[in-house]
Design an enzyme around this catalytic site. Structure first.
Site, PDB file in Angstrom:
ATOM      1  N   HIS A   6       0.877  -1.111   0.574  1.00  0.00           N
ATOM      2  CA  HIS A   6      -0.271  -0.166  -0.278  1.00  0.00           C
ATOM      3  C   HIS A   6       0.869   1.298  -0.084  1.00  0.00           C
ATOM      4  CE1 HIS A   6       1.184   1.272   4.408  1.00  0.00           C
ATOM      5  NE2 HIS A   6       0.949   0.686   4.346  1.00  0.00           N
ATOM      6  N   CYS A   7       0.453   2.386  -0.164  1.00  0.00           N
ATOM      7  CA  CYS A   7       0.841   3.742  -0.665  1.00  0.00           C
ATOM      8  C   CYS A   7      -0.293   4.448   0.776  1.00  0.00           C
ATOM      9  CB  CYS A   7       1.198   4.730  -1.816  1.00  0.00           C
ATOM     10  SG  CYS A   7      -0.737   4.400  -3.076  1.00  0.00           S
ATOM     11  N   ALA A   8      -0.150   5.758   0.134  1.00  0.00           N
ATOM     12  CA  ALA A   8      -0.497   6.857   1.098  1.00  0.00           C
ATOM     13  C   ALA A   8      -2.107   6.476   1.505  1.00  0.00           C
ATOM     14  CB  ALA A   8      -0.401   8.365   0.751  1.00  0.00           C
ATOM     15  N   ARG A  47      -3.212   3.518  -0.817  1.00  0.00           N
ATOM     16  CA  ARG A  47      -4.580   2.416  -2.078  1.00  0.00           C
ATOM     17  C   ARG A  47      -3.008   1.564  -1.891  1.00  0.00           C
ATOM     18  NH1 ARG A  47      -2.865   5.324  -7.614  1.00  0.00           N
ATOM     19  NH2 ARG A  47      -3.068   7.244  -7.486  1.00  0.00           N
TER      20      ARG A  47
END
Length: 460
Positions: free
Chosen positions: A26-28, A30
């Site tokens: 995951h990112c911030a 998504r």
């Protein structure tokens, strides 16, 4: 409390089950999945799932936009099976070219460092408030301790970038971190200071070494690790197997270290200084231009992932001059404007689900996380995006005319406003007051434009 496990189970089922998922990350905002066969995923059904804002298929990844709760959802998904860790995967036929490739590399390097930069930047911002209200003075040991704690991330930037760049370039991250450490070694710094005082120079194997400081620098270590990505595989390929553990890191360190001090480091500093001179020219002659453009086009940059190509320019300017006019001011009002547009949708919409989504997205946007608002509300309904770009542009123009700068690297949102207090002159509130006014302008215009234009819910 949200049921993250239930949402994770639904997501896993709709993407084809555990057997169709290669890796999860995951990112911030998504959840990033690599699927064996994306055709098996029920994308339309997943998009309509409560808790899912949107689905983006790009770069060999199946990206489910969740919002700020993405880390909890990712943990829940990982707990449902045995998955690898998602990295950016691209087919060779689809690899980015030219400037897009450069921006992709920069984004990949800087994104993992964002939490460290935000932590240090917010600490500096809070210190500025405490000095302004008289709780701390610059002479106190507490202030001095907190000051270097806040500065640590930025001073040791070459080390952090070295490790992050190594992940992107697929080389040994500990060797890369050591190369970054060389650039800011206390011994090298002492040698430079002594040579400047004596009016002499430094040479490495007879090659002149530039008398510069690489503390807080960005470009030199990126170039050095880029060279490492060629030297390390070459040495490994041509070294006998039994000696690889010793000779690969030794030769890589020696070759890349010499290149860093004698060529790549100075080149990187010249490029950084050149960019700084360019933006200084803009700030001196057309100070309204950069914040206006950033205020208008930041949502589009976020959609393309190119905003992480702009942030390093602001970091470089901040390291060189102590202020940032490139990324911070324009992105601040752009994010707040997206919050204004989302709130207008929350009040204008008829559907209960859309009202709830837009209201929550409005809050996260003004706090600096805009992807839920961008993908869940503003982009699908179009007119809110127009409103956000209008609000961000007008507020950015105001910031430019008033010559507002920020003094710390912080995620651009309302919580970042203390970064507009000058730590060298905390009683001067010009930048902070103007930043607050600009946020109000951005929010009001975005809200008004969106509310007047309205939305067509059936056209989502």
């Amino acid at each position: 409390m949200a049921d993250y496990k239930a949402l994770a189970e639904t997501i896993l089922e709709l993407v084809g089950g555990e057997e169709n998922v290669t890796s999860v990350g995951h990112c911030a905002t998504r959840l990033r999945l690599v699927l064996k066969d994306e055709a098996k995923a029920k994308t339309a059904e997943l998009k309509s799932t409560k808790g899912v804002i949107d689905v983006v298929q790009a770069g060999g990844q199946y990206q489910v936009v969740i919002g700020p709760a993405v880390a909890d959802v990712c943990i829940a998904v990982q707990g449902l099976g045995h998955f690898g860790v998602t990295e950016v995967v691209e087919d060779e036929d689809e690899q980015k070219k030219g400037i897009a490739a450069v921006l992709d590399v920069i984004a990949g390097i800087f994104f993992p460092m964002v939490p460290a930069m935000v932590g240090g930047g917010m600490l500096k911002a809070i210190m500025a408030i405490l000095v302004a209200v008289g709780v701390l003075t610059r002479e106190m040991s507490t202030f001095q301790m907190l000051n270097f704690m806040g500065d640590a991330c930025f001073y040791f930037m070459p080390v952090l970038i070295g490790v992050s760049a190594a992940e992107k370039f697929k080389v040994n991250k500990y060797v890369a971190g050591a190369l970054g450490g060389m650039l800011i070694s206390p011994t090298f710094i002492s040698m430079v200071a002594a040579a400047k005082e004596a009016g002499t120079g430094i040479a490495l194997f007879g090659i002149p070494v530039q008398l510069v400081s690489y503390a807080s620098s960005v470009i030199p270590i990126i170039l050095t690790v880029w060279l490492q990505s060629y030297v390390e595989p070459f040495v490994r390929k041509h070294c006998f197997e039994a000696g690889r553990m010793v000779f690969v890191p030794m030769i890589t360190t020696l070759v890349c270290g010499i290149a860093a001090f004698c060529a790549l480091g100075p080149i990187g500093m010249w490029v950084g200084n050149g960019l700084g001179a360019f933006f200084d020219l803009l700030n001196n002659n057309v100070p309204w231009l950069v914040p206006t453009l950033m205020g208008v086009f930041t949502p589009l940059l976020v959609m393309c992932g190119m905003h992480y190509g702009i942030i390093p320019m602001g970091i470089q300017q901040l390291a060189a001059t102590g202020v940032d006019t490139i990324a911070g001011p324009g992105m601040l009002v752009s994010n707040v404007a997206q919050g204004g547009s989302s709130l207008a949708v929350a009040l204008k919409a008829k559907g209960a689900d859309l009202k709830s989504l837009a209201a929550s997205c409005s809050l996260t946007a003004v706090l600096g996380i805009t992807e839920p608002a961008l993908y869940g509300v503003n982009m699908p309904y179009k007119t809110p995006l127009i409103g956000a770009m209008a609000g961000g542009g007008v507020a950015g123009l105001f910031l430019g005319i008033m010559k507002v700068v920020r003094f710390a690297q912080v995620a651009p949102g309302l919580l970042a406003l203390p970064s507009y207090i000058n730590p060298e002159d905390p009683t001067n509130m010009h930048a902070l007051i103007c930043a607050c006014i600009a946020c109000a302008i951005a929010f009001a215009i975005a809200f008004a434009v969106t509310f007047v234009m309205g939305i067509e819910e059936k056209d989502k």
